[in-house]
Design a protein around this motif. Structure first.
Motif, short mmCIF file in Angstrom:
data_model
loop_
_atom_site.label_atom_id
_atom_site.label_comp_id
_atom_site.label_asym_id
_atom_site.label_seq_id
_atom_site.Cartn_x
_atom_site.Cartn_y
_atom_site.Cartn_z
N GLY A 1 -48.52 27.37 16.29
CA GLY A 1 -49.71 28.18 16.08
C GLY A 1 -49.93 28.63 14.65
O GLY A 1 -50.92 29.31 14.35
N SER A 2 -49.04 28.23 13.76
CA SER A 2 -49.18 28.65 12.36
C SER A 2 -50.24 27.81 11.64
O SER A 2 -50.47 26.65 11.98
CB SER A 2 -47.84 28.52 11.63
OG SER A 2 -47.46 27.16 11.57
N LEU A 3 -50.85 28.44 10.65
CA LEU A 3 -51.79 27.70 9.81
C LEU A 3 -50.96 26.93 8.80
O LEU A 3 -50.12 27.50 8.13
CB LEU A 3 -52.75 28.65 9.10
CG LEU A 3 -53.65 29.50 9.98
CD1 LEU A 3 -54.66 30.25 9.13
CD2 LEU A 3 -54.37 28.65 11.02
N THR A 4 -51.22 25.65 8.72
CA THR A 4 -50.48 24.81 7.79
C THR A 4 -51.47 24.20 6.81
O THR A 4 -52.67 24.43 6.91
CB THR A 4 -49.72 23.71 8.55
OG1 THR A 4 -50.65 22.95 9.31
CG2 THR A 4 -48.68 24.30 9.49
N GLY A 5 -50.99 23.41 5.89
CA GLY A 5 -51.76 22.86 4.80
C GLY A 5 -53.24 22.60 5.07
O GLY A 5 -53.62 22.23 6.16
N PHE A 6 -54.02 22.81 4.02
CA PHE A 6 -55.46 22.56 4.08
C PHE A 6 -55.94 22.32 2.67
O PHE A 6 -55.59 23.07 1.76
CB PHE A 6 -56.16 23.78 4.71
CG PHE A 6 -57.65 23.61 4.87
CD1 PHE A 6 -58.17 22.65 5.71
CD2 PHE A 6 -58.53 24.41 4.16
CE1 PHE A 6 -59.54 22.48 5.86
CE2 PHE A 6 -59.89 24.27 4.31
CZ PHE A 6 -60.40 23.31 5.15
N GLY A 7 -56.75 21.27 2.49
CA GLY A 7 -57.21 20.88 1.16
C GLY A 7 -57.93 21.99 0.40
O GLY A 7 -57.88 22.06 -0.81
N GLY A 8 -58.60 22.87 1.12
CA GLY A 8 -59.31 23.98 0.49
C GLY A 8 -58.48 25.24 0.35
O GLY A 8 -58.98 26.26 -0.09
N GLY A 9 -57.21 25.17 0.78
CA GLY A 9 -56.31 26.32 0.72
C GLY A 9 -56.28 27.08 2.03
O GLY A 9 -57.25 27.09 2.79
N LEU A 10 -55.15 27.72 2.30
CA LEU A 10 -55.00 28.45 3.56
C LEU A 10 -55.98 29.62 3.71
O LEU A 10 -56.45 29.86 4.82
CB LEU A 10 -53.56 28.91 3.75
CG LEU A 10 -52.55 27.78 4.02
CD1 LEU A 10 -51.15 28.34 4.24
CD2 LEU A 10 -52.97 26.94 5.21
#
Length: 174
Positions: free
Chosen positions: A139-148
């Motif tokens: 359920g954790s937020l992980t990598g994203f090109g625009g930033g967490l």
């Protein structure tokens, strides 16, 4: 073989400036102001706001809470595997999330979780193909090109709109 003219323009958004890139018929890319994987423009690209107006309009509706699905002609360029992952992203419901493992299962390759994650990270059309809706198995937020922070904001905005809360001064779309 004739070359295709690539058009671009920038638009303001609640998550920072977005660069829209199109080929005259289809949207090819959406860039965040602060990219995790910086991209380079072609020296022959042409700034033309009219050529990307079709995408800007739908993104503005999305950010205003008035659009939950995009209906745009798209032309993402990638490997067959990447394109399969990106196509699967389009089927993740608004204001919902799935894990990378669930995404791998959706494309029929349950053991390809890392490859799915890598393809997701190279999605050339974030927001439109909602890679922000893919999260860790716990359920954790992980990598994203625009930033967490951007990923967190997009998910919170969608949740607020889906619950029918006011967003951006407008009633949420039903």
């Amino acid at each position: 073989m004739t070359s295709t003219t690539i058009y671009y323009d920038d638009m303001p958004s609640p998550v920072g400036r977005l660069r829209l890139v199109a080929d005259g018929e289809c949207l090819r890319q959406v860039w965040f102001e602060r990219e995790r994987h910086p991209k380079a423009m072609g020296s022959d690209w042409v700034r033309n706001s009219d050529a990307v107006a079709f995408a800007r309009e739908q993104l503005e509706e999305y950010f205003a809470g008035m659009r939950q699905a995009f209906d745009l002609p798209l032309r993402p360029l990638g490997t067959p595997f990447q394109c399969e992952v990106w196509n699967a992203l389009a089927n993740i419901s608004y204001a919902s999330t799935i894990s990378y493992g669930q995404l791998a299962q959706r494309i029929g390759q349950p053991l390809a979780v890392r490859a799915v994650g890598a393809a997701n990270g190279r999605n050339p059309l974030p927001i439109i193909l909602p890679c922000h809706r893919v999260i860790g198995a716990n359920g954790s937020l992980t990598g994203f090109g625009g930033g967490l922070p951007t990923k967190r904001w997009l998910l919170a905005m969608e949740d607020q709109v889906a619950r029918g809360d006011l967003f951006g001064g407008r009633a949420a779309a039903q």
